[in-house]
Design a protein around this motif. Structure first.
Motif, PDB file in Angstrom:
ATOM      1  N   ASN A 117       0.653  -1.213   0.006  1.00  0.00           N
ATOM      2  CA  ASN A 117       0.024   0.098   0.044  1.00  0.00           C
ATOM      3  C   ASN A 117       0.865   1.274  -0.110  1.00  0.00           C
ATOM      4  O   ASN A 117       0.422   2.089  -0.394  1.00  0.00           O
ATOM      5  N   GLU A 118       2.084   1.236   0.481  1.00  0.00           N
ATOM      6  CA  GLU A 118       2.749   2.401   0.383  1.00  0.00           C
ATOM      7  C   GLU A 118       3.517   2.505  -0.649  1.00  0.00           C
ATOM      8  O   GLU A 118       4.479   3.299  -1.028  1.00  0.00           O
ATOM      9  N   PRO A 123      -3.584   2.281  -3.279  1.00  0.00           N
ATOM     10  CA  PRO A 123      -3.717   1.292  -2.282  1.00  0.00           C
ATOM     11  C   PRO A 123      -4.781   0.573  -1.919  1.00  0.00           C
ATOM     12  O   PRO A 123      -5.799   1.378  -2.465  1.00  0.00           O
ATOM     13  N   HIS A 125      -7.481  -0.326   0.451  1.00  0.00           N
ATOM     14  CA  HIS A 125      -7.756   0.082   1.836  1.00  0.00           C
ATOM     15  C   HIS A 125      -8.873  -1.000   2.255  1.00  0.00           C
ATOM     16  O   HIS A 125      -9.474  -1.529   1.531  1.00  0.00           O
ATOM     17  N   SER A 170      -1.697  -4.558   3.342  1.00  0.00           N
ATOM     18  CA  SER A 170      -0.991  -3.715   4.403  1.00  0.00           C
ATOM     19  C   SER A 170      -0.048  -4.377   5.123  1.00  0.00           C
ATOM     20  O   SER A 170       0.560  -3.711   5.972  1.00  0.00           O
TER      21      SER A 170
END
Length: 243
Positions: A117-118, A123, A125, A170
């Motif tokens: 996600n980074e 990303p 979620h 994540s």
């Protein structure tokens, strides 16, 4: 000389399964290679096994277990897209010397402590429902990932993609440097679309003499739009024959 008998393990990307690599795998098998295309837990034909326990660590274990129980040696380990995350983590679980060549195909190549996600502008979620943990596959045509597909092919593709646990995206890697010990490392970036995610990875790795960096002038789904060229690239990354 490359070891033409070396087993090839290909790890697919997010929201799909081994089915996405069938054409490339079949072509490589026709050329005489041993090819393994594991479907990660909770996806594809294993979608019935999804749960909140499915995460990056489990997918890394899927890969490590395949290599262990098939008793593979001198392995070429190939990662596409999301597959770069669990492949990198799996190297921490596989005994040193078993994987002797790595090939990342337009894939994430994380450092210690990073999560997907980074590393992306898109990303995945957690859904708004606190009881839900599944992320629906995005429609990627607007991003150019599968703009090459016919309407019929795109419909078939979308129908077979499956939701994926948010914890795959994540969870953070826990790396100790196993990847850096692999003798051969190749990164291939697709240049046939606006590739803001993976071109920076390629540029970073170009500065490292331990990596070979190459380009393919196609869109992200190399295994679909460039079957023969992708098979050729995989063959080019075969490890050296054991002495």
């Amino acid at each position: 000389m490359p070891d033409k008998s070396a087993p090839i393990v290909i790890v697919h990307g997010a929201w799909v399964g081994a089915w996405r690599w069938r054409e490339v795998a079949d072509l490589l098998r026709d050329r005489g290679h041993r090819v393994f295309t594991p479907t990660l837990t909770g996806l594809g034909e294993r979608s019935h096994l999804t749960s909140r326990d499915v995460n990056l660590a489990m997918h890394a274990q899927d890969i490590a277990n395949l290599i262990k129980y098939e008793a593979l040696e001198n392995v070429l380990l190939v990662a596409h897209s999301y597959g770069g995350m669990p492949v990198t983590q799996a190297l921490e679980l596989i005994p040193e010397g078993v994987v002797t060549s790595l090939l990342y195909l337009d894939a994430f190549c994380p450092d210690d402590g990073e999560c997907l996600n980074e590393l992306t502008a898109f990303p995945a979620h957690l859904p708004e429902d606190p009881d839900d943990y599944l992320v629906l596959p995005p429609r990627l045509v607007l991003q150019g990932f599968n703009a090459h597909m016919t309407d019929e092919a795109r419909t078939s593709y979308e129908d077979r993609r499956t939701p994926q646990s948010v914890f795959c995206f994540s969870d953070r890697t826990k790396l100790s440097g196993a990847r850096e010990k692999i003798p051969q490392k190749t990164y291939v970036v697709a240049t046939g679309y606006k590739n803001d995610t993976f071109i920076p990875v390629a540029e970073r790795l170009r500065q490292d003499p331990a990596w070979r960096v190459d380009e393919m002038p196609f869109t992200h789904d190399l295994q679909h739009v460039a079957v023969e060229e992708t098979a050729d690239m995989i063959e080019s990354a075969l490890p050296a024959a054991s002495q």
